[in-house]
Motif scaffolding. Structure first.
Motif, mmCIF file in Angstrom:
data_model
loop_
_atom_site.group_PDB
_atom_site.id
_atom_site.type_symbol
_atom_site.label_atom_id
_atom_site.label_comp_id
_atom_site.label_asym_id
_atom_site.label_seq_id
_atom_site.Cartn_x
_atom_site.Cartn_y
_atom_site.Cartn_z
ATOM 1 N N MET A 1 0.707 -1.152 0.097
ATOM 2 C CA MET A 1 0.048 -0.300 0.054
ATOM 3 C C MET A 1 0.766 1.310 0.088
ATOM 4 O O MET A 1 1.740 1.305 0.845
ATOM 5 C CB MET A 1 -0.940 0.160 1.294
ATOM 6 N N ASN A 2 0.419 2.259 -0.806
ATOM 7 C CA ASN A 2 1.286 3.350 -0.913
ATOM 8 C C ASN A 2 0.672 4.308 0.199
ATOM 9 O O ASN A 2 -0.526 4.135 0.625
ATOM 10 C CB ASN A 2 1.312 4.199 -2.265
ATOM 11 N N THR A 3 1.288 5.379 0.289
ATOM 12 C CA THR A 3 0.805 6.385 1.331
ATOM 13 C C THR A 3 -0.552 6.981 1.190
ATOM 14 O O THR A 3 -1.203 7.048 2.046
ATOM 15 C CB THR A 3 1.960 7.706 1.400
ATOM 16 N N LEU A 4 -0.760 7.245 -0.202
ATOM 17 C CA LEU A 4 -2.167 7.717 -0.571
ATOM 18 C C LEU A 4 -3.171 6.932 -0.138
ATOM 19 O O LEU A 4 -4.293 7.239 0.521
ATOM 20 C CB LEU A 4 -2.077 8.230 -2.100
ATOM 21 N N GLU A 5 -2.952 5.700 -0.347
ATOM 22 C CA GLU A 5 -3.948 4.719 -0.037
ATOM 23 C C GLU A 5 -4.063 4.514 1.167
ATOM 24 O O GLU A 5 -5.236 4.244 1.954
ATOM 25 C CB GLU A 5 -3.458 3.143 -0.730
ATOM 26 N N ILE A 6 -3.177 4.650 2.125
ATOM 27 C CA ILE A 6 -2.897 4.485 3.562
ATOM 28 C C ILE A 6 -3.927 5.636 4.157
ATOM 29 O O ILE A 6 -4.815 5.635 5.049
ATOM 30 C CB ILE A 6 -1.835 4.342 4.273
ATOM 31 N N TRP A 7 -3.529 7.033 3.744
ATOM 32 C CA TRP A 7 -4.648 8.003 4.305
ATOM 33 C C TRP A 7 -6.013 8.152 3.830
ATOM 34 O O TRP A 7 -6.887 8.481 4.619
ATOM 35 C CB TRP A 7 -3.928 9.363 3.432
ATOM 36 N N LEU A 8 -6.115 7.560 2.422
ATOM 37 C CA LEU A 8 -7.687 7.500 2.022
ATOM 38 C C LEU A 8 -8.244 6.331 3.139
ATOM 39 O O LEU A 8 -9.508 6.342 3.614
ATOM 40 C CB LEU A 8 -7.609 6.797 0.676
ATOM 41 N N LEU A 9 -7.848 5.180 3.378
ATOM 42 C CA LEU A 9 -8.135 4.226 4.329
ATOM 43 C C LEU A 9 -8.537 4.616 5.574
ATOM 44 O O LEU A 9 -9.574 4.295 6.051
ATOM 45 C CB LEU A 9 -7.091 2.889 4.258
ATOM 46 N N ALA A 10 -7.470 5.539 6.032
ATOM 47 C CA ALA A 10 -7.730 6.130 7.317
ATOM 48 C C ALA A 10 -8.909 7.181 7.438
ATOM 49 O O ALA A 10 -9.658 7.061 8.204
ATOM 50 C CB ALA A 10 -6.309 6.925 7.708
ATOM 51 N N MET A 128 2.308 -6.671 4.645
ATOM 52 C CA MET A 128 3.169 -5.930 5.745
ATOM 53 C C MET A 128 3.313 -7.066 6.876
ATOM 54 O O MET A 128 2.560 -7.542 7.728
ATOM 55 C CB MET A 128 2.173 -5.044 6.223
ATOM 56 N N ASN A 129 4.563 -7.406 6.860
ATOM 57 C CA ASN A 129 5.085 -8.699 7.635
ATOM 58 C C ASN A 129 5.749 -8.523 8.968
ATOM 59 O O ASN A 129 6.051 -9.407 9.597
ATOM 60 C CB ASN A 129 6.028 -9.603 6.577
ATOM 61 N N SER A 130 5.893 -7.130 9.205
ATOM 62 C CA SER A 130 6.907 -6.663 10.395
ATOM 63 C C SER A 130 6.218 -5.574 11.091
ATOM 64 O O SER A 130 5.439 -4.875 10.421
ATOM 65 C CB SER A 130 8.364 -6.370 9.803
ATOM 66 N N PHE A 131 6.459 -5.511 12.412
ATOM 67 C CA PHE A 131 5.878 -4.302 13.076
ATOM 68 C C PHE A 131 6.313 -3.092 12.465
ATOM 69 O O PHE A 131 5.324 -2.276 12.626
ATOM 70 C CB PHE A 131 6.344 -4.528 14.549
ATOM 71 N N MET A 132 7.477 -3.222 11.948
ATOM 72 C CA MET A 132 8.055 -1.536 11.277
ATOM 73 C C MET A 132 7.017 -1.233 10.195
ATOM 74 O O MET A 132 6.724 -0.039 9.898
ATOM 75 C CB MET A 132 9.465 -1.610 11.277
ATOM 76 N N SER A 133 6.516 -2.274 9.405
ATOM 77 C CA SER A 133 5.634 -1.824 8.240
ATOM 78 C C SER A 133 4.426 -1.556 8.589
ATOM 79 O O SER A 133 3.730 -0.898 7.694
ATOM 80 C CB SER A 133 5.833 -3.227 7.471
#
Length: 190
Positions: A1-10, A128-133
């Motif tokens: 997921m890119n940053t724009l997709e994450i903001w839209l999801l949020a 997203m396999n790690s806590f950091m991701s």
């Protein structure tokens, strides 16, 4: 997921918090910074923690959570909405639905964040396999929910003062509508 997709999801996850906050602001009809902050804090916290829990438990419990999350959210919202409608229709001036009570805020925070739990499960399946991701997406989700909850409360206070609304009745209908929306999305659109 890119940053724009994450903001839209949020933003999409925070819309339930925003709507419930508007309802709470309408009921309070005055600016109460502490109450607004507490509500926004718990809405943001639950919206951030639920995807983390979903992501963490995805490998073991996804099939159990995915089938019932929408019913849990609907049940909680319908229960609160029904109580509000009952209070709005009664001739008693006493209001039992109090958005300043922590128990009510926590119930609303859980009810509005059930979808975020399912999103966390999906995070595990999109790489997203790690806590950091997952740290950045959950921080964005929590922040967005916090900000939109604060804004919703302020909008609700303005609307409650400007329009003499039967707040409990309308608030209850809105909560039930959110629950129905969650059911329809999960039962028919997924």
């Amino acid at each position: 997921m890119n940053t724009l997709e994450i903001w839209l999801l949020a933003i999409s996850l925070a819309m339930d918090c925003f709507t419930v906050s508007i309802t709470s602001g309408i009921i309070m009809r005055r600016i109460c910074r502490r109450t607004f902050f507490v509500m926004a804090f718990f809405f943001g916290l639950f919206q951030a923690v639920m995807p983390l829990i979903g992501w963490f438990c995805a490998s073991r419990f996804s099939h159990l959570i995915k089938d019932y999350d929408h019913w849990i959210a609907f049940g909680l919202l319908a229960f609160l909405g029904g109580r509000m409608i009952k209070e709005g229709l009664s001739n008693d001036d006493k209001c039992c639905f109090d958005p300043t009570r922590l128990k009510v805020v926590l119930t609303l925070a859980v009810a509005t964040s059930i979808d975020a739990l399912a999103v966390g499960i999906s995070f595990a399946f999109v790489g997203m396999n790690s806590f950091m991701s997952i740290l950045s997406p959950i921080a964005i989700i929590g922040f967005t929910s916090f900000v939109l909850s604060m804004a919703g409360n302020l909008i609700g206070v303005f609307c409650g003062k400007r329009f003499n609304l039967r707040t409990e009745l309308w608030g209850g209908l809105i909560l039930i509508a959110i629950g129905i929306k969650i059911l329809i999305e999960h039962l028919y659109l997924n």
